[in-house]
Design an enzyme around this catalytic site. Structure first.
Site, mmCIF file in Angstrom:
data_model
loop_
_atom_site.group_PDB
_atom_site.id
_atom_site.type_symbol
_atom_site.label_atom_id
_atom_site.label_comp_id
_atom_site.label_asym_id
_atom_site.label_seq_id
_atom_site.Cartn_x
_atom_site.Cartn_y
_atom_site.Cartn_z
ATOM 1 N N HIS A 1 0.147 -4.688 2.425
ATOM 2 C CA HIS A 1 -0.744 -3.848 1.617
ATOM 3 C C HIS A 1 -2.215 -4.205 1.805
ATOM 4 C CE1 HIS A 1 -1.233 -0.956 -1.638
ATOM 5 N NE2 HIS A 1 -2.019 -1.795 -2.286
ATOM 6 N N SER B 1 -4.952 2.273 -1.796
ATOM 7 C CA SER B 1 -4.090 1.974 -2.943
ATOM 8 C C SER B 1 -4.404 2.872 -4.144
ATOM 9 C CB SER B 1 -4.228 0.488 -3.283
ATOM 10 O OG SER B 1 -3.260 0.072 -4.211
#
Length: 412
Positions: free
Chosen positions: A378, A174
């Site tokens: 995610h 990320s």
């Protein structure tokens, strides 16, 4: 009318989060990386890194594995280095809370690597500065640009120096991937310090970003305004004593409210995943969110609004002073010489498929791996039940092959 109500709701949510950050003192000393590693019988070292702009960062090292020690491996052996960098509102805990059989940090140590875990300014482990106190707004005047060119550069240099190496393998998730793109684009000589690159849920361009709060937040904060000026440079979501209490009773195993914890991760990372390891929810809750600057969020919202991967937009007048131009300069990803391995998925609200593939088209060399599950989100890149088989084994195998092909007297 509905959009207007949603927009007001987002604004109220942002203000509420900031009020919580102000009114509830952070849970000082709630640092678990070292204790968790020690509890699993792995050796751990805590190191302090000073950045050029005087932030003080705490990073961790796992120099070997108990499994390697059983093979009579000594701590002094020169081994290949791997550096792991966390995402936004996260910390070094990301890479170890899955346990020794599944977490990437332990798996690297077991495979014979010298493992370093980074921590960016402003998180639980890096709330210090030579002269600024985290209770002041001056401490929080940074975005992920500064984390890239200052923090990441300093942490990589320190790790290489301590390991007596000239290059390392880099893995990030990320925002950690964003800071990699920032550093290598802005200070391209750092490309020579990286052997291979593995980026999970990479974020640079955000044209197809689908997180609903980003879509609405971009309306208010995606361009320079009085509101973005007021809300910028503040502490956002540190770990608090109230949060610790909630984790113990709401997210714990057997709690009837445990679905709320999973729902929050699904809301942020992507609904419908069947892969999340639910037994980790208490650990995730106790270590996340780990704190950040509101300017990091605002900077991402600016990317979403502009459609470009560029530096922080301070407004025309300040841009002229800071950048000598009215708009922020774009990061030149063509400066990234390393062949970048990027891992992405269909159900990731933060890192859209189209954005990752466009980014790959802009890089001199990119290798894409699209996760073969349409519900992978995610956070599955870190905490899924099958992350070892889907992600971790693949990364370690690729790095091991690289080192065998570029042997330089390292030990395994």
């Amino acid at each position: 009318m509905v959009a207007s109500a949603l927009a007001r709701g987002v604004l109220l949510l942002l203000l509420l989060l900031l009020l919580l950050s102000w009114q509830i003192k952070s849970a000082d000393g709630h640092k678990v990386t070292a204790s968790l590693i020690t509890n699993h019988n792995y050796p751990v070292e805590e190191h302090t890194v000073h950045t050029p702009d005087d932030y003080i960062l705490t990073i961790y090292r796992i120099p070997t594995s108990p499994k390697r020690q059983q093979l009579n491996e000594t701590l002094g052996q020169k081994k290949p280095v791997v550096f792991l960098q966390h995402g936004i509102l996260c910390a070094s805990d990301d890479w170890i809370i899955n346990g020794p059989e599944t977490s990437l940090a332990y798996m690297f140590a077991d495979a014979g690597y010298d493992v370093w875990l980074g921590n960016a300014r402003g998180n639980t482990y890096s709330r210090q500065h030579k002269s600024l106190h985290p209770d002041t707004s001056d401490f929080w005047k940074f975005s992920w640009h500064e984390i890239g060119v200052y923090d990441l550069a300093a942490m990589l240099d320190y790790s290489l120096s301590e390991s007596n190496q000239t290059s390392l393998h880099f893995v990030a998730h990320s925002q950690g991937t964003t800071t990699f793109f920032v550093l290598m684009s802005s200070l391209p000589w750092y490309n020579e310090k990286v052997r291979s690159v593995h980026l999970l849920a990479p974020i640079a361009y955000m044209r197809y970003h689908s997180f609903i709060l980003s879509k609405l937040g971009g309306i208010f904060l995606g361009s320079p305004s009085f509101l973005s000026w007021v809300l910028g440079s503040m502490e956002l979501l540190p770990i608090t004593k109230v949060q610790k209490l909630m984790c113990e009773h709401v997210c714990s195993e057997g709690s009837m409210f445990k679905f709320l914890c999973k729902g929050l991760l699904d809301f942020i990372g992507g609904w419908g995943t069947r892969h999340l390891n639910h037994t980790l929810l208490t650990d995730v809750c106790e270590t996340h969110p780990a704190g950040a600057s509101t300017s990091q969020i605002i900077h991402y919202l600016q990317l979403y609004t502009s459609g470009d991967f560029r530096q922080y937009d301070h407004g025309k007048e300040l841009n002229e002073i800071i950048y000598q131009q009215s708009t922020p300069p774009s990061y030149n990803v063509q400066n990234i010489h390393s062949c970048v391995h990027m891992y992405y998925s269909d159900n990731d609200y933060m890192s859209a498929v189209e954005d990752v593939e466009y980014l790959a088209s802009q890089l001199p060399c990119a290798d894409l791996y699209r996760i073969p599950f349409d519900d992978w989100n995610h956070y599955d890149f870190l905490w899924s039940n099958n992350v070892k088989e889907v992600i971790n084994n693949r990364i370690i195998d690729q790095i091991h092959r690289y080192d065998l092909e570029h042997a330089t007297g390292l030990s395994f």
